[in-house]
Design a protein around this motif. Structure first.
Motif, PDB file in Angstrom:
ATOM      1  N   ARG A  63       0.798  -1.249  -0.028  1.00  0.00           N
ATOM      2  CA  ARG A  63      -0.019  -0.143  -0.236  1.00  0.00           C
ATOM      3  C   ARG A  63       0.836   1.202  -0.070  1.00  0.00           C
ATOM      4  O   ARG A  63       2.018   1.183   0.443  1.00  0.00           O
ATOM      5  N   ILE A  79       3.095   4.246  -0.163  1.00  0.00           N
ATOM      6  CA  ILE A  79       4.619   4.778  -0.504  1.00  0.00           C
ATOM      7  C   ILE A  79       5.311   3.233  -0.825  1.00  0.00           C
ATOM      8  O   ILE A  79       5.893   3.376  -1.959  1.00  0.00           O
ATOM      9  N   ARG A 104       1.632  -5.994   6.969  1.00  0.00           N
ATOM     10  CA  ARG A 104       1.093  -6.619   8.447  1.00  0.00           C
ATOM     11  C   ARG A 104      -0.244  -7.587   8.394  1.00  0.00           C
ATOM     12  O   ARG A 104      -0.118  -8.681   8.684  1.00  0.00           O
ATOM     13  N   ASN A 105      -1.270  -7.007   7.732  1.00  0.00           N
ATOM     14  CA  ASN A 105      -2.477  -7.962   7.739  1.00  0.00           C
ATOM     15  C   ASN A 105      -3.487  -7.505   6.803  1.00  0.00           C
ATOM     16  O   ASN A 105      -4.606  -8.154   6.891  1.00  0.00           O
ATOM     17  N   ASN A 106      -3.356  -6.624   5.991  1.00  0.00           N
ATOM     18  CA  ASN A 106      -4.368  -6.318   4.832  1.00  0.00           C
ATOM     19  C   ASN A 106      -3.965  -7.235   3.630  1.00  0.00           C
ATOM     20  O   ASN A 106      -3.370  -6.758   2.691  1.00  0.00           O
ATOM     21  N   ASP A 123       4.633  -9.040  10.728  1.00  0.00           N
ATOM     22  CA  ASP A 123       4.479  -8.051  11.618  1.00  0.00           C
ATOM     23  C   ASP A 123       6.086  -7.466  12.117  1.00  0.00           C
ATOM     24  O   ASP A 123       6.597  -8.230  12.850  1.00  0.00           O
ATOM     25  N   ASN A 132      10.282   0.881   5.373  1.00  0.00           N
ATOM     26  CA  ASN A 132       9.150   1.745   5.013  1.00  0.00           C
ATOM     27  C   ASN A 132       7.819   1.508   5.884  1.00  0.00           C
ATOM     28  O   ASN A 132       6.988   2.368   6.168  1.00  0.00           O
ATOM     29  N   TYR A 156       4.955   9.328  17.352  1.00  0.00           N
ATOM     30  CA  TYR A 156       5.295   9.256  16.004  1.00  0.00           C
ATOM     31  C   TYR A 156       6.778   9.896  15.876  1.00  0.00           C
ATOM     32  O   TYR A 156       7.760   9.426  15.136  1.00  0.00           O
ATOM     33  N   ILE A 204       2.507  13.022   1.818  1.00  0.00           N
ATOM     34  CA  ILE A 204       2.223  12.390   0.653  1.00  0.00           C
ATOM     35  C   ILE A 204       0.739  11.507   0.617  1.00  0.00           C
ATOM     36  O   ILE A 204       0.172  11.080   1.816  1.00  0.00           O
ATOM     37  N   THR A 213      -1.455   9.361   0.739  1.00  0.00           N
ATOM     38  CA  THR A 213      -1.732   7.747   0.693  1.00  0.00           C
ATOM     39  C   THR A 213      -2.760   7.776   1.791  1.00  0.00           C
ATOM     40  O   THR A 213      -3.172   8.673   2.490  1.00  0.00           O
TER      41      THR A 213
HETATM   42  P1  NDP Z   1       0.191   3.657   4.562  1.00  0.00           P
HETATM   43  O1  NDP Z   1      -0.562   3.585   5.791  1.00  0.00           O
HETATM   44  O2  NDP Z   1      -0.406   4.015   3.333  1.00  0.00           O
HETATM   45  O3  NDP Z   1       0.882   2.051   4.511  1.00  0.00           O
HETATM   46  C1  NDP Z   1       1.480   1.763   5.523  1.00  0.00           C
HETATM   47  C2  NDP Z   1       2.195   0.183   5.182  1.00  0.00           C
HETATM   48  O4  NDP Z   1       2.829  -0.148   6.304  1.00  0.00           O
HETATM   49  C3  NDP Z   1       1.176  -0.886   5.001  1.00  0.00           C
HETATM   50  O5  NDP Z   1       1.577  -1.593   4.026  1.00  0.00           O
HETATM   51  C4  NDP Z   1       0.914  -1.704   6.324  1.00  0.00           C
HETATM   52  O6  NDP Z   1       0.754  -3.096   6.330  1.00  0.00           O
HETATM   53  C5  NDP Z   1       2.536  -1.693   6.734  1.00  0.00           C
HETATM   54  N1  NDP Z   1       2.691  -1.895   7.989  1.00  0.00           N
HETATM   55  C6  NDP Z   1       2.141  -1.112   8.937  1.00  0.00           C
HETATM   56  N2  NDP Z   1       2.521  -1.681  10.341  1.00  0.00           N
HETATM   57  C7  NDP Z   1       3.462  -2.823   9.986  1.00  0.00           C
HETATM   58  C8  NDP Z   1       3.766  -3.665  10.626  1.00  0.00           C
HETATM   59  N3  NDP Z   1       3.819  -4.077  12.168  1.00  0.00           N
HETATM   60  N4  NDP Z   1       4.526  -4.934   9.994  1.00  0.00           N
HETATM   61  C9  NDP Z   1       4.546  -4.669   8.664  1.00  0.00           C
HETATM   62  N5  NDP Z   1       4.181  -4.075   7.860  1.00  0.00           N
HETATM   63  C10 NDP Z   1       3.311  -2.836   8.628  1.00  0.00           C
HETATM   64  O7  NDP Z   1       1.630   4.634   4.746  1.00  0.00           O
HETATM   65  P2  NDP Z   1       2.375   5.451   3.964  1.00  0.00           P
HETATM   66  O8  NDP Z   1       2.749   4.845   2.776  1.00  0.00           O
HETATM   67  O9  NDP Z   1       2.015   6.654   3.691  1.00  0.00           O
HETATM   68  O10 NDP Z   1       3.647   5.626   4.629  1.00  0.00           O
HETATM   69  C11 NDP Z   1       4.871   4.719   4.493  1.00  0.00           C
HETATM   70  C12 NDP Z   1       6.074   5.342   5.389  1.00  0.00           C
HETATM   71  O11 NDP Z   1       6.363   6.806   4.986  1.00  0.00           O
HETATM   72  C13 NDP Z   1       5.807   5.113   6.813  1.00  0.00           C
HETATM   73  O12 NDP Z   1       7.130   4.981   7.466  1.00  0.00           O
HETATM   74  C14 NDP Z   1       5.400   6.763   7.134  1.00  0.00           C
HETATM   75  O13 NDP Z   1       5.776   7.005   8.288  1.00  0.00           O
HETATM   76  C15 NDP Z   1       6.219   7.393   6.324  1.00  0.00           C
HETATM   77  N6  NDP Z   1       5.724   8.739   5.878  1.00  0.00           N
HETATM   78  C16 NDP Z   1       4.705   9.108   5.219  1.00  0.00           C
HETATM   79  C17 NDP Z   1       4.170  10.205   5.042  1.00  0.00           C
HETATM   80  C18 NDP Z   1       2.802  10.315   4.243  1.00  0.00           C
HETATM   81  O14 NDP Z   1       2.431  11.545   4.207  1.00  0.00           O
HETATM   82  N7  NDP Z   1       2.088   9.617   3.727  1.00  0.00           N
HETATM   83  C19 NDP Z   1       4.763  11.615   5.553  1.00  0.00           C
HETATM   84  C20 NDP Z   1       6.000  11.228   6.052  1.00  0.00           C
HETATM   85  C21 NDP Z   1       6.559   9.871   6.306  1.00  0.00           C
HETATM   86  P3  NDP Z   1      -1.039  -3.506   5.841  1.00  0.00           P
HETATM   87  O15 NDP Z   1      -1.224  -2.981   4.529  1.00  0.00           O
HETATM   88  O16 NDP Z   1      -1.039  -4.959   6.199  1.00  0.00           O
HETATM   89  O17 NDP Z   1      -1.729  -2.677   6.834  1.00  0.00           O
END
Ligand code: NDP
Length: 246
Positions: free
Chosen positions: A16, A18, A38-40, A64, A91, A156, A189, A191
């Protein structure tokens, strides 16, 4: 020969947002992608279906990253199947916002465990697999909130600041092994990460950005691929800001 042909890349949170854009970009440039979520499962299946043309080079695992035993087991499987890896993209990340004085301890822990401990665990094992070839690239997604602070995001901000300190340290520890370690720091970003913000909040945040728009996941993916490329061989311990001038 494509730019990343033969390279093996682990991306956490690869199905999902980025991470999905980063995974698609690596696949497009010839890499083998080991993607974690993680779980989606629905999002994972959707991403797999949309990447059908690369199905021989795309491997998705449910894991996880905050769970030390699951990460250790997964790396055992990865070593058996792939032997070594070249690139890790940390990420996966979450937010659970609340004013510090009101923040449940469980939400503090969950964010630190996922964002900070998760990056630690993934990097710890990755270094071992990268040392086999004396080559590696570790790229971690942090945030400007690490040093700006943001109301309601103490957990965070602490996790993201921790990632920067940890990665700068790791860069020094692994330089002799030709493993570079850098961070990418995206601004806002588009998302699902921004879900839950009101229209007023989104409009106010957009106003803060000099380029007057939010970024797209693909604009972050370009930077991640650059840091993973041969052209970035002398860059380590850096934080690359991609935030529209924030
Ligand atoms: P999203 O919420 O769109 O996606 C998060 C992803 O991380 C999902 O694929 C999710 O899996 C996975 N995830 C969450 N927890 C776990 C876990 N415990 N183990 C494995 N996978 C996990 O986030 P973004 O794409 O927006 O963000 C990606 C990164 O960029 C993050 O680190 C965020 O902090 C950083 N970031 C994002 C910004 C933004 O504006 N979007 C700004 C600054 C930084 P699942 O699909 O299974 O839930």
């Amino acid at each position: 020969m494509q730019q990343f042909e033969g390279k093996k890349v682990i991306i956490t949170g690869a199905t999902r947002g980025i991470g999905c854009a980063v995974a698609a970009a690596f696949l497009d440039k010839g890499a083998t992608v080991i993607g974690l979520y993680r779980n989606n499962r629905e999002a994972a299946e959707r991403f797999f279906a949309s990447s059908r043309e690369y199905k021989d080079r795309l491997f998705l695992y449910q894991c996880d990253v905050s769970d030390p035993e699951k990460v250790a087991l997964l790396y055992g499987e990865i070593e058996e199947k792939f032997n070594y890896i070249d690139i890790l993209v940390n990420n996966a990340g979450i937010r659970r916002d609340a004013m510090l004085a009101m923040m449940p301890v469980a939400d503090w822990r969950m964010v630190i465990d996922t964002n900070l401990t998760g990056s630690f665990l993934m990097s710890k094992y990755a270094v071992h697999l990268m040392m086999k070839k004396k080559f590696g690239r570790i790229i971690t997604l942090t945030s400007p909130v690490a040093y700006l602070g943001f109301t309601g995001q103490a957990n965070y901000a602490a996790s993201k600041a921790g990632q920067i300190g940890m990665m700068k340290t790791l860069a020094k520890e692994t330089a002799r092994k030709k493993i570079t370690v850098n961070c990418v720091s995206p601004g806002f970003i588009e998302t699902e990460f921004l879900d839950g913000l009101t229209d007023e909040q989104l409009a106010a945040y957009k106003k803060m950005v000099p380029l007057r728009r939010f970024g797209k996941p693909e604009e972050i993916a370009h930077a991640v691929l650059f840091l993973a490329s041969d052209q970035a061989s002398y860059i380590t311990g850096a934080v690359l800001e991609i935030n529209g001038g924030l």
